[in-house]
Design a protein around this motif. Structure first.
Motif, PDB file in Angstrom:
ATOM      1  N   GLU A  99      -2.421  -0.129  17.682  1.00  0.00           N
ATOM      2  CA  GLU A  99      -2.244   1.306  17.904  1.00  0.00           C
ATOM      3  C   GLU A  99      -0.776   1.722  17.810  1.00  0.00           C
ATOM      4  OE1 GLU A  99      -3.387  -0.460  21.082  1.00  0.00           O
ATOM      5  OE2 GLU A  99      -5.063  -0.881  19.794  1.00  0.00           O
ATOM      6  N   GLY A 100       0.139   0.839  18.149  1.00  0.00           N
ATOM      7  CA  GLY A 100       1.546   1.196  18.182  1.00  0.00           C
ATOM      8  C   GLY A 100       2.303   0.875  16.909  1.00  0.00           C
ATOM      9  N   VAL A 101       1.611   0.371  15.907  1.00  0.00           N
ATOM     10  CA  VAL A 101       2.272  -0.044  14.670  1.00  0.00           C
ATOM     11  C   VAL A 101       2.192   1.078  13.643  1.00  0.00           C
ATOM     12  CG1 VAL A 101       2.273  -1.776  12.830  1.00  0.00           C
ATOM     13  CG2 VAL A 101       1.676  -2.452  15.154  1.00  0.00           C
ATOM     14  N   ALA A 102       3.302   1.353  12.982  1.00  0.00           N
ATOM     15  CA  ALA A 102       3.350   2.414  11.973  1.00  0.00           C
ATOM     16  C   ALA A 102       2.444   2.062  10.790  1.00  0.00           C
ATOM     17  CB  ALA A 102       4.780   2.622  11.503  1.00  0.00           C
ATOM     18  N   LEU A 103       1.932   3.085  10.123  1.00  0.00           N
ATOM     19  CA  LEU A 103       0.993   2.899   9.015  1.00  0.00           C
ATOM     20  C   LEU A 103       1.550   2.010   7.892  1.00  0.00           C
ATOM     21  CD1 LEU A 103      -1.853   3.583   8.115  1.00  0.00           C
ATOM     22  CD2 LEU A 103      -0.958   5.648   7.064  1.00  0.00           C
ATOM     23  N   PRO A 104       2.806   2.197   7.440  1.00  0.00           N
ATOM     24  CA  PRO A 104       3.308   1.305   6.390  1.00  0.00           C
ATOM     25  C   PRO A 104       3.346  -0.160   6.834  1.00  0.00           C
ATOM     26  CG  PRO A 104       4.749   3.215   6.632  1.00  0.00           C
ATOM     27  CD  PRO A 104       3.764   3.265   7.751  1.00  0.00           C
ATOM     28  N   GLU A 105       3.668  -0.371   8.102  1.00  0.00           N
ATOM     29  CA  GLU A 105       3.683  -1.736   8.629  1.00  0.00           C
ATOM     30  C   GLU A 105       2.271  -2.300   8.704  1.00  0.00           C
ATOM     31  OE1 GLU A 105       5.411  -5.258  10.091  1.00  0.00           O
ATOM     32  OE2 GLU A 105       6.276  -3.544   9.058  1.00  0.00           O
ATOM     33  N   LEU A 106       1.295  -1.468   9.044  1.00  0.00           N
ATOM     34  CA  LEU A 106      -0.100  -1.918   9.070  1.00  0.00           C
ATOM     35  C   LEU A 106      -0.543  -2.408   7.689  1.00  0.00           C
ATOM     36  CD1 LEU A 106      -1.965   0.745  11.256  1.00  0.00           C
ATOM     37  CD2 LEU A 106      -1.635  -1.677  11.779  1.00  0.00           C
ATOM     38  N   LYS A 107      -0.154  -1.658   6.666  1.00  0.00           N
ATOM     39  CA  LYS A 107      -0.531  -2.050   5.299  1.00  0.00           C
ATOM     40  C   LYS A 107       0.098  -3.384   4.915  1.00  0.00           C
ATOM     41  CE  LYS A 107      -1.455   2.660   3.839  1.00  0.00           C
ATOM     42  NZ  LYS A 107      -1.055   3.809   3.041  1.00  0.00           N
ATOM     43  N   THR A 108       1.344  -3.598   5.331  1.00  0.00           N
ATOM     44  CA  THR A 108       2.020  -4.885   5.076  1.00  0.00           C
ATOM     45  C   THR A 108       1.324  -6.003   5.841  1.00  0.00           C
ATOM     46  OG1 THR A 108       4.126  -3.767   4.724  1.00  0.00           O
ATOM     47  CG2 THR A 108       4.223  -6.108   5.235  1.00  0.00           C
ATOM     48  N   MET A 109       0.984  -5.729   7.106  1.00  0.00           N
ATOM     49  CA  MET A 109       0.282  -6.731   7.921  1.00  0.00           C
ATOM     50  C   MET A 109      -1.074  -7.086   7.313  1.00  0.00           C
ATOM     51  SD  MET A 109       1.153  -5.251  11.723  1.00  0.00           S
ATOM     52  CE  MET A 109       0.057  -6.354  12.597  1.00  0.00           C
ATOM     53  N   LEU A 110      -1.754  -6.087   6.754  1.00  0.00           N
ATOM     54  CA  LEU A 110      -3.062  -6.323   6.129  1.00  0.00           C
ATOM     55  C   LEU A 110      -2.922  -7.287   4.951  1.00  0.00           C
ATOM     56  CD1 LEU A 110      -6.090  -5.732   5.859  1.00  0.00           C
ATOM     57  CD2 LEU A 110      -5.489  -3.704   4.519  1.00  0.00           C
ATOM     58  N   LYS A 111      -1.922  -7.033   4.101  1.00  0.00           N
ATOM     59  CA  LYS A 111      -1.703  -7.931   2.952  1.00  0.00           C
ATOM     60  C   LYS A 111      -1.419  -9.355   3.401  1.00  0.00           C
ATOM     61  CE  LYS A 111       0.121  -4.271  -0.006  1.00  0.00           C
ATOM     62  NZ  LYS A 111       1.323  -3.693  -0.597  1.00  0.00           N
ATOM     63  N   LYS A 112      -0.586  -9.500   4.435  1.00  0.00           N
ATOM     64  CA  LYS A 112      -0.239 -10.844   4.932  1.00  0.00           C
ATOM     65  C   LYS A 112      -1.461 -11.542   5.529  1.00  0.00           C
ATOM     66  CE  LYS A 112       4.610  -9.912   5.920  1.00  0.00           C
ATOM     67  NZ  LYS A 112       5.629  -9.779   6.967  1.00  0.00           N
ATOM     68  N   ALA A 113      -2.290 -10.785   6.267  1.00  0.00           N
ATOM     69  CA  ALA A 113      -3.486 -11.376   6.865  1.00  0.00           C
ATOM     70  C   ALA A 113      -4.447 -11.860   5.783  1.00  0.00           C
ATOM     71  CB  ALA A 113      -4.173 -10.369   7.784  1.00  0.00           C
ATOM     72  N   ILE A 114      -4.580 -11.105   4.694  1.00  0.00           N
ATOM     73  CA  ILE A 114      -5.459 -11.505   3.595  1.00  0.00           C
ATOM     74  C   ILE A 114      -4.905 -12.752   2.905  1.00  0.00           C
ATOM     75  CG2 ILE A 114      -6.315 -10.813   1.314  1.00  0.00           C
ATOM     76  CD1 ILE A 114      -6.539  -7.923   2.507  1.00  0.00           C
ATOM     77  N   ILE A 115      -3.588 -12.796   2.690  1.00  0.00           N
ATOM     78  CA  ILE A 115      -2.970 -13.976   2.071  1.00  0.00           C
ATOM     79  C   ILE A 115      -3.208 -15.213   2.936  1.00  0.00           C
ATOM     80  CG2 ILE A 115      -0.731 -15.040   1.517  1.00  0.00           C
ATOM     81  CD1 ILE A 115       0.148 -12.187   0.562  1.00  0.00           C
ATOM     82  N   ARG A 116      -3.122 -15.042   4.285  1.00  0.00           N
ATOM     83  CA  ARG A 116      -3.346 -16.165   5.204  1.00  0.00           C
ATOM     84  C   ARG A 116      -4.827 -16.490   5.356  1.00  0.00           C
ATOM     85  NH1 ARG A 116      -0.222 -13.179   8.965  1.00  0.00           N
ATOM     86  NH2 ARG A 116      -2.139 -12.903  10.148  1.00  0.00           N
ATOM     87  N   GLU A 117      -5.669 -15.657   4.732  1.00  0.00           N
ATOM     88  CA  GLU A 117      -7.118 -15.775   4.834  1.00  0.00           C
ATOM     89  C   GLU A 117      -7.598 -15.609   6.271  1.00  0.00           C
ATOM     90  OE1 GLU A 117      -8.395 -19.326   2.832  1.00  0.00           O
ATOM     91  OE2 GLU A 117      -7.561 -18.655   0.925  1.00  0.00           O
ATOM     92  N   ASP A 118      -6.890 -14.751   7.026  1.00  0.00           N
ATOM     93  CA  ASP A 118      -7.273 -14.410   8.390  1.00  0.00           C
ATOM     94  C   ASP A 118      -8.079 -13.117   8.315  1.00  0.00           C
ATOM     95  OD1 ASP A 118      -7.545 -13.845  11.048  1.00  0.00           O
ATOM     96  OD2 ASP A 118      -5.408 -13.963  11.535  1.00  0.00           O
ATOM     97  N   TYR A 119      -9.326 -13.257   7.860  1.00  0.00           N
ATOM     98  CA  TYR A 119     -10.145 -12.098   7.552  1.00  0.00           C
ATOM     99  C   TYR A 119     -10.575 -11.331   8.803  1.00  0.00           C
ATOM    100  CZ  TYR A 119     -10.053 -14.305   3.030  1.00  0.00           C
ATOM    101  OH  TYR A 119      -9.628 -14.870   1.868  1.00  0.00           O
ATOM    102  N   GLU A 120     -10.699 -12.001   9.918  1.00  0.00           N
ATOM    103  CA  GLU A 120     -11.064 -11.313  11.160  1.00  0.00           C
ATOM    104  C   GLU A 120      -9.955 -10.324  11.563  1.00  0.00           C
ATOM    105  OE1 GLU A 120     -12.006 -12.323  15.830  1.00  0.00           O
ATOM    106  OE2 GLU A 120     -12.170 -13.930  14.351  1.00  0.00           O
TER     107      GLU A 120
END
Length: 191
Positions: free
Chosen positions: A155-176
């Motif tokens: 909730e406290g993370v800015a939208l551009p940072e969320l998008k970056t975090m999403l890409k990193k989570a997918i690369i790490r295969e942390d789909y949950e």
């Protein structure tokens, strides 16, 4: 409300090469939580210069402000990160005339990146409140630990940072975790 002291851990470049945003990392002085704050390139440069003890050839705006404060006998007491709302952080610079009592303190609203740059320049403490760390902080238990083991509050993370975090989570295969990030992004697009 009890204040929690923070220290500046550093400034990280965003993983996206096209991005001009940086992440300021603040850490609890007496704890394991980190507070990531997205800041602009100019603020990142000023903070990095201060962290490395470098003096620019010409004064930056923070140098000018600190000279102004000093010239008029204004002491910077502390900086407080007071709130976070939808990834936007709010801060105050607490100051007073030299020799004033606590009752004479003045609180000046400021962007968090500016307040932190000034705090580093004058050597004052940086604080926040538990509610801010609960919303935007995350635990990082030891240096070298994989940050994917901790779950930041989205909730406290800015939208551009969320998008970056999403890409990193997918690369790490942390789909949950990626699905949680995706849900938060979709929730914000509905607003």
């Amino acid at each position: 409300m009890d204040k929690i002291q923070l220290i500046v851990s550093g400034v990280a470049n965003q993983s996206n090469p096209d991005s001009t945003a940086y992440t300021l990392i603040l850490s609890e002085k007496e704890g394991v939580r980190k507070l990531p704050i997205v800041i602009g390139v100019n603020e990142a440069q000023a903070i990095e210069l201060q962290l490395e003890g470098l003096i620019p050839i010409r004064p930056l705006v923070y140098d000018l402000m600190c000279s102004f404060f000093s010239s008029f006998s204004i002491d910077i007491i502390e900086v407080i990160i007071t709130n976070v709302d939808r990834g936007i952080f709010y801060a105050e610079i607490v100051c007073c005339n030299s020799g004033a009592s606590n009752e004479d303190y003045i609180r000046i609203p400021a962007r968090t990146s500016d307040a932190v740059a000034i705090a580093l320049k004058v050597g004052c403490n940086i604080f926040t409140y538990e509610q801010v760390l609960n919303v935007a902080g995350f635990e990082w238990t030891a240096p070298g630990d994989d940050i994917s083991n901790s779950t930041p509050r989205l909730e406290g993370v800015a939208l551009p940072e969320l998008k970056t975090m999403l890409k990193k989570a997918i690369i790490r295969e942390d789909y949950e975790f990626a699905s949680k990030i995706r849900d938060e992004i979709e929730l914000r697009s509905k607003d």
